[in-house]
Design an enzyme around this catalytic site. Structure first.
Site, mmCIF file in Angstrom:
data_model
loop_
_atom_site.group_PDB
_atom_site.id
_atom_site.type_symbol
_atom_site.label_atom_id
_atom_site.label_comp_id
_atom_site.label_asym_id
_atom_site.label_seq_id
_atom_site.Cartn_x
_atom_site.Cartn_y
_atom_site.Cartn_z
ATOM 1 C CB SER A 9 58.939 -43.598 -10.501
ATOM 2 O OG SER A 9 58.145 -42.461 -10.779
ATOM 3 C CE LYS A 51 31.162 -35.706 -15.314
ATOM 4 N NZ LYS A 51 31.567 -35.659 -13.894
#
Length: 328
Positions: free
Chosen positions: A136, A188
């Site tokens: 990765s 939010k």
């Protein structure tokens, strides 16, 4: 006698741990991170140099704070070495010695960008030497390399992105705890581990993951000459042993660090007796490519690492966020 010695060492470590938790005491017994980097020659005597930079551990831009010492983050450490190399006209090639399962998306991308910048500005030839792991983000930072070498036992690949976010709603239900949140917009607190995400929020988060994953795969496509089927297989985010990685084009050669060094010499046109150099803060007798004490320029391991408590073995303990990392 051995038991007594072990008891003394273990007792000392436990005492340091206890003291470090009282009054913010931070005890340093190794070279300090504020010490300047120094150049050390591993071998060779010509004027031209090949620089070896280890990239070891979790790729992050956060300092590694421990009770024995605080080490600079890998990003700070590697960029410091790249900046020093930029000022040295005798450096003709660079070897990235990588042993990392990856790290945060941004930290991995910063190292990729800084390595590319040095390569472009100095026209350096770069090889990568993969050790145990180059997965990765560990693979991501190697993409600027002109030639990638995988150790015969290397695990690499995992070309993809992972979003880590805890979900403790089940635990909260069991113990009867509720969290009241006032917010200015209905999304939010999207991704909060205090509540289940909605189907719409899951789609938004997955879109972010997909786009970050596409960025990674696009860079693999840019830097590696891979057939469409091979690229698709790499894009599944699976891991590969060295032989399989070579077959699909994720790496160029099977070899060792010395092979990567010789490759950098060959590609750069440096003489065979070029000086092979490293940047350290501490001088080590009989220093070489496999110095377990050096850990690049970052200094020796912390006692927590020696006790097997390193974060690399506890991906689930990482802060919430987006990672180019192989989750074991």
């Amino acid at each position: 006698m051995k038991k007594t010695r072990f008891a003394i060492i273990f007792g000392t470590i436990m005492l340091v741990v206890a003291l470090s938790g009282c009054g913010g005491i931070n005890i340093n017994i190794f070279s300090d991170a504020s010490d300047p980097l120094k150049e050390f020659v591993l071998e060779g005597e010509a004027r031209e140099k090949i620089l070896v930079i280890p990239i070891d551990g979790l790729i992050s831009d956060r300092p590694d704070e421990g009770f024995l010492q605080t080490r600079p983050s890998i990003v700070q450490d590697v960029v410091s070495q790249l900046n020093r190399a930029k000022k040295d006209p005798d450096i003709k090639g660079l070897v990235l010695q990588i042993n990392s399962l990856g790290g945060t998306v941004t930290a991995s991308d910063i190292l990729y960008h800084e390595i590319m910048r040095l390569k472009t500005e100095r026209h350096l030839k770069i090889t990568a030497a993969f050790m145990d792991l180059a997965t990765s983000g560990g693979y991501y930072v190697a993409l600027p390399s002109d030639r990638m070498y995988a150790h015969p036992t290397t695990i690499t690949g995992s070309v993809g992105v992972l979003m880590i976010r805890p979900d403790i709603t089940g635990l909260m239900d069991k113990i009867g705890v509720r969290v009241q949140i006032e917010k200015s917009g209905d999304k939010k607190d999207m991704g909060s581990f205090f509540r289940k995400t909605t189907e719409e929020e899951e789609e938004i988060l997955q879109d972010l993951v997909d786009r970050l994953g596409k960025r990674f795969l696009d860079l693999v496509r840019k830097h590696r000459s891979m057939e469409a089927d091979a690229l698709s297989e790499a894009g599944s985010a699976r891991i590969f042993l060295a032989d399989d990685a070579l077959k699909i084009g994720l790496v160029d050669r099977i070899g060792y660090v010395r092979d990567a060094v010789e490759g950098a010499i060959e590609l750069s046109g440096a003489p065979q007796n070029a000086r092979i150099v490293v940047y350290r803060r501490t001088e080590y007798p009989d220093d070489n490519y496999y110095n377990p004490l050096a850990f690049g320029a970052r200094g020796p391991m912390k006692a927590a690492d020696l006790l097997g408590l390193g974060v690399e073995n506890a991906v689930s303990l990482l802060p919430p966020g987006f990672y180019y990392i192989w989750s074991r």
